[in-house]
Design an enzyme around this catalytic site. Structure first.
Site, mmCIF file in Angstrom:
data_model
loop_
_atom_site.group_PDB
_atom_site.id
_atom_site.type_symbol
_atom_site.label_atom_id
_atom_site.label_comp_id
_atom_site.label_asym_id
_atom_site.label_seq_id
_atom_site.Cartn_x
_atom_site.Cartn_y
_atom_site.Cartn_z
ATOM 1 N N ASN A 92 0.850 -1.187 0.000
ATOM 2 C CA ASN A 92 0.000 0.000 0.000
ATOM 3 C C ASN A 92 0.894 1.249 0.000
ATOM 4 O O ASN A 92 1.670 1.459 0.942
ATOM 5 C CB ASN A 92 -0.896 -0.050 1.252
ATOM 6 N N HIS A 128 -5.523 3.682 -1.862
ATOM 7 C CA HIS A 128 -6.840 4.074 -1.377
ATOM 8 C C HIS A 128 -7.134 5.498 -1.845
ATOM 9 O O HIS A 128 -6.474 6.443 -1.401
ATOM 10 C CB HIS A 128 -6.835 3.990 0.158
ATOM 11 N N THR A 172 -17.747 -2.794 15.058
ATOM 12 C CA THR A 172 -17.012 -2.354 16.250
ATOM 13 C C THR A 172 -15.505 -2.536 16.075
ATOM 14 O O THR A 172 -14.714 -1.787 16.605
ATOM 15 C CB THR A 172 -17.480 -3.126 17.499
ATOM 16 N N GLU A 179 -11.061 -9.210 2.778
ATOM 17 C CA GLU A 179 -9.787 -8.893 3.429
ATOM 18 C C GLU A 179 -10.080 -8.755 4.921
ATOM 19 O O GLU A 179 -10.879 -7.903 5.323
ATOM 20 C CB GLU A 179 -9.196 -7.595 2.862
ATOM 21 N N GLU A 217 -8.559 0.611 -3.144
ATOM 22 C CA GLU A 217 -9.420 0.659 -1.956
ATOM 23 C C GLU A 217 -10.355 1.840 -2.119
ATOM 24 O O GLU A 217 -9.922 2.945 -2.462
ATOM 25 C CB GLU A 217 -8.580 0.833 -0.694
ATOM 26 N N ARG A 254 3.631 18.915 1.216
ATOM 27 C CA ARG A 254 4.187 20.125 0.630
ATOM 28 C C ARG A 254 3.464 20.536 -0.653
ATOM 29 O O ARG A 254 3.895 21.457 -1.330
ATOM 30 C CB ARG A 254 5.689 19.933 0.344
ATOM 31 N N HIS A 295 -3.693 -4.567 7.654
ATOM 32 C CA HIS A 295 -3.784 -3.407 8.552
ATOM 33 C C HIS A 295 -2.913 -3.624 9.799
ATOM 34 O O HIS A 295 -3.098 -4.563 10.547
ATOM 35 C CB HIS A 295 -5.207 -3.074 9.004
ATOM 36 N N HIS A 351 0.996 6.217 1.782
ATOM 37 C CA HIS A 351 1.697 7.176 2.640
ATOM 38 C C HIS A 351 2.896 7.837 1.969
ATOM 39 O O HIS A 351 3.423 8.818 2.489
ATOM 40 C CB HIS A 351 2.014 6.547 3.993
ATOM 41 N N ARG A 357 -9.226 8.181 -1.216
ATOM 42 C CA ARG A 357 -10.190 8.564 -0.179
ATOM 43 C C ARG A 357 -11.088 9.681 -0.691
ATOM 44 O O ARG A 357 -10.704 10.458 -1.562
ATOM 45 C CB ARG A 357 -9.458 9.033 1.089
ATOM 46 N N ARG A 411 -6.897 12.727 0.777
ATOM 47 C CA ARG A 411 -5.810 13.171 1.658
ATOM 48 C C ARG A 411 -4.446 12.588 1.247
ATOM 49 O O ARG A 411 -3.416 13.103 1.646
ATOM 50 C CB ARG A 411 -6.115 12.859 3.123
HETATM 51 N N1 PXP Z 1 -5.795 -3.197 3.797
HETATM 52 C C1 PXP Z 1 -6.733 -2.236 3.796
HETATM 53 C C2 PXP Z 1 -8.082 -2.578 3.312
HETATM 54 C C3 PXP Z 1 -6.425 -0.934 4.231
HETATM 55 O O1 PXP Z 1 -7.371 0.017 4.206
HETATM 56 C C4 PXP Z 1 -5.120 -0.643 4.620
HETATM 57 C C5 PXP Z 1 -4.749 0.744 5.033
HETATM 58 O O2 PXP Z 1 -5.365 1.056 6.197
HETATM 59 C C6 PXP Z 1 -4.167 -1.665 4.624
HETATM 60 C C7 PXP Z 1 -4.533 -2.936 4.206
HETATM 61 C C8 PXP Z 1 -2.751 -1.434 5.040
HETATM 62 O O3 PXP Z 1 -2.702 -1.114 6.387
HETATM 63 P P1 PXP Z 1 -1.344 -0.542 6.978
HETATM 64 O O4 PXP Z 1 -1.080 0.740 6.296
HETATM 65 O O5 PXP Z 1 -1.634 -0.416 8.440
HETATM 66 O O6 PXP Z 1 -0.279 -1.578 6.687
#
Ligand code: PXP
Length: 248
Positions: free
Chosen positions: A10, A46, A104, A154, A73, A21, A193, A13, A48, A52
């Protein structure tokens, strides 16, 4: 013989840092190219609703830059559906973005949103996009995924990642049981995650899991050692947790 576990990286980030910036560095496309070069099996991004990190134009650029399958995503909205249908990624993972869409444990409340999700899953599937639902490892949610005819779930590993001691063991068992239940019902289980070098191996050892999606930790590690070594080390740990598999 256990199947080789796929690693989806992923790259959101990288875009988070770029956007800090407002320019074009660091470019998530460059990250996708590195992942492709060092044996990652897929790119996860993702888009969003608030943009972001990943931006609309990044999707086509990522798709053009590598042959790796793109796992998009997305929230279950008309806007995101339209974007997915336009870009036709290999897979679309439906994720919750608003608190009321979550169970939850933080996954998508597939059970509580059947009527809203059903047409969306259908339209994505009809377009040849492999639909995945990001759900808590919970029997009710697996049953909901079956009713929605989703080919993939997932499993949210956040609760596992945050737990310690006996609680972590219990969360791991939940993941293993729900991966087995999904597979028994013909649904391919993935997980992700909060996975790190320290906690990935017990999850990677769950034999039914076909794919892990990992982002934040890998991008964080990349700051210190580079993205390629970070991905290679994660790959090595995953393979070592499944001794009967060889990478390649
Ligand atoms: N899988 C899904 C569906 C996600 O939304 C994310 C990001 O939150 C990830 C995997 C990867 O999670 P992480 O960035 O915590 O490794």
């Amino acid at each position: 013989m256990t199947r080789r576990l796929r690693l989806g990286v992923n790259i959101d980030h990288v875009a988070t840092i770029r956007n800090a910036r407002g320019g074009d560095h660091p470019d998530p496309v460059r990250a996708a190219e590195i992942v492709a070069r060092c044996g990652g099996d897929g790119i996860t991004a993702h888009l969003r609703e608030d943009r972001r990190h990943i931006r609309d134009e990044d999707l086509a650029r990522i798709q053009a830059a590598t042959d790796l399958p793109l796992n998009l995503e997305m929230a279950a909205t008309e806007e995101m559906l339209e974007i997915a249908l336009r870009h036709k990624p290999h897979a679309a993972c439906i994720v919750p973005e608003r608190r009321e869409e979550r169970t939850t444990e933080g996954g998508l409340d597939a059970a509580g949103q059947h009527n809203r999700l059903y047409p969306l899953v259908q339209r994505l599937s009809d377009a040849g996009i492999r639909v995945s639902l990001f759900i808590a490892p919970d029997e009710r949610q697996i049953e909901a995924a079956l009713l929605l005819k989703a080919p993939v779930v997932e499993l949210h590993t956040g609760e596992y990642a945050h737990a310690v001691g006996e609680e972590r063991a219990a969360e791991l068992k939940r993941l293993a049981d729900m991966a087995a239940l999904a597979a028994k019902n013909g649904i391919e289980p993935h997980a992700g995650h909060g996975l790190t070098y320290e906690n990935v191996q017990p999850v990677a050892a769950i034999p039914q899991l076909a794919e892990l999606n990992i982002g934040h930790y890998l991008i964080g590690e990349a700051i210190f050692c580079g993205l390629e070594p970070a991905v290679l080390k994660m790959r090595e740990l995953m393979d070592a947790a499944r001794p009967s598999t060889s990478s390649g």
